[in-house]
Design a protein around this motif. Structure first.
Motif, PDB file in Angstrom:
ATOM      1  N   HIS A  90       0.840  -1.194   0.000  1.00 38.46           N
ATOM      2  CA  HIS A  90       0.000   0.000   0.000  1.00 38.46           C
ATOM      3  C   HIS A  90       0.875   1.244   0.000  1.00 38.46           C
ATOM      4  O   HIS A  90       1.775   1.391   0.839  1.00 38.46           O
ATOM      5  N   TYR A 128      -7.246   0.228  -3.550  1.00 35.15           N
ATOM      6  CA  TYR A 128      -6.708  -0.405  -4.755  1.00 35.15           C
ATOM      7  C   TYR A 128      -7.544  -0.048  -5.982  1.00 35.15           C
ATOM      8  O   TYR A 128      -7.015   0.200  -7.063  1.00 35.15           O
ATOM      9  N   GLN A 136       1.595   0.576  -5.954  1.00 31.97           N
ATOM     10  CA  GLN A 136       0.797  -0.409  -5.223  1.00 31.97           C
ATOM     11  C   GLN A 136       0.722  -1.714  -6.001  1.00 31.97           C
ATOM     12  O   GLN A 136       0.539  -1.725  -7.220  1.00 31.97           O
TER      13      GLN A 136
END
Length: 278
Positions: free
Chosen positions: A46, A156, A54
């Motif tokens: 993250h 995400y 990411q």
């Protein structure tokens, strides 16, 4: 009594064989040491300050992150079983890997032909070798072990959904749903709760509710109206649990009666029938 109390569950017995092949049960939710992992666990790198860095990894071997011996592979996202290379998925508040990590050890994956996925023909795809888990390189980066679905959807996918495009519902009769989620297949014209946003188990419950309304309630009855109200409340309660905004629902439109207008013509304002060219 709420109509939800009398809604029969979906026919699970009739769908067992499909569920066994198409729905992976979510992982256990008990607390675990974030330094201890097992093959198949997901690890999310993250980095909120630079989302291009990411990544999602799946653990291939090793148990202790702090030892530096954990091997991982890049994980691929997918929904359902429409494509054989789908590796990890979102299931409401759950996020889990649904492939075989041994494929990365053998460096081969057997996949069905994309041209006709229902045929027994298949091919083998060479896979890259697993690699040591990359450690965080800056204070902005963190390794999230066994991330939850809510975090992944927000950080995400930036709050979007790859299956329903953020609408929260989908047509269970279009778009190859019978391949991705065959146990959710219905006729077109319905709007079913998205199994990725709300969870596959909840989507099955929503399907049972819609089928109850279709087969056991008259469209213009109080029973139908109450069932529809309960169903909308049920979906919004689930969305609140998952941190999703409430949805606004419109009453289902009644089907228009056929045959109101005569074939081959229609009445004008004076009550006379005009010819209509076909």
């Amino acid at each position: 009594m709420s109509m939800l109390d009398s809604v029969p569950p979906p026919s699970i017995k009739a769908l067992d064989s499909l569920m066994a092949n198409n729905e992976t049960p979510p992982p256990e939710t008990e607390q675990k040491d974030d330094n201890i992992v097992a093959p198949g666990d997901l690890i999310f790198l993250h980095c909120p300050t630079d989302t291009t860095r990411q990544k999602m990894f799946v653990v291939v071997s090793g148990t202790d992150i702090s030892s530096g011996t954990v091997l991982v592979a890049d994980a691929v996202f997918g929904v359902g079983d429409q494509e054989a290379d789908h590796r990890w998925t979102l299931d409401g508040e759950h996020c889990y890997y649904q492939g075989d990590v041994n494929e990365y050890i053998t460096h081969e994956r057997e996949v069905y032909s994309r041209e006709n996925p229902r045929t027994p023909g298949h091919m083998r795809v060479e896979l890259p070798a697993p690699f040591p888990l990359p450690l965080a390189k800056s204070p902005e980066e963190t390794l999230v072990v066994r991330p939850g679905g809510i975090l992944i959807r927000e950080e995400y996918f930036f709050g979007d959904c790859m299956f329903c495009d953020g609408s929260g519902t989908f047509c269970p009769g279009c778009g190859g749903v019978w391949l991705s989620f065959p146990y959710l297949f219905m006729s077109c014209g319905e709007l079913l709760a998205c199994p990725v946003c709300h969870g596959q188990s909840f989507a099955r419950t929503d399907k049972g509710m819609l089928q109850y309304m279709e087969y056991h309630c008259k469209p213009d009855s109080e029973e139908f109206a109450q069932a529809w109200e309960d169903r909308c409340a049920m979906v919004n309660e689930r969305r609140e649990e998952l941190g999703l905004p409430a949805m606004e629902w419109e009453e289902p439109e009644e089907e228009e009666e056929e045959g109101k207008e005569g074939e081959g013509g229609k009445e004008d304002e004076g009550g006379k029938e005009e010819d209509v060219e076909v």
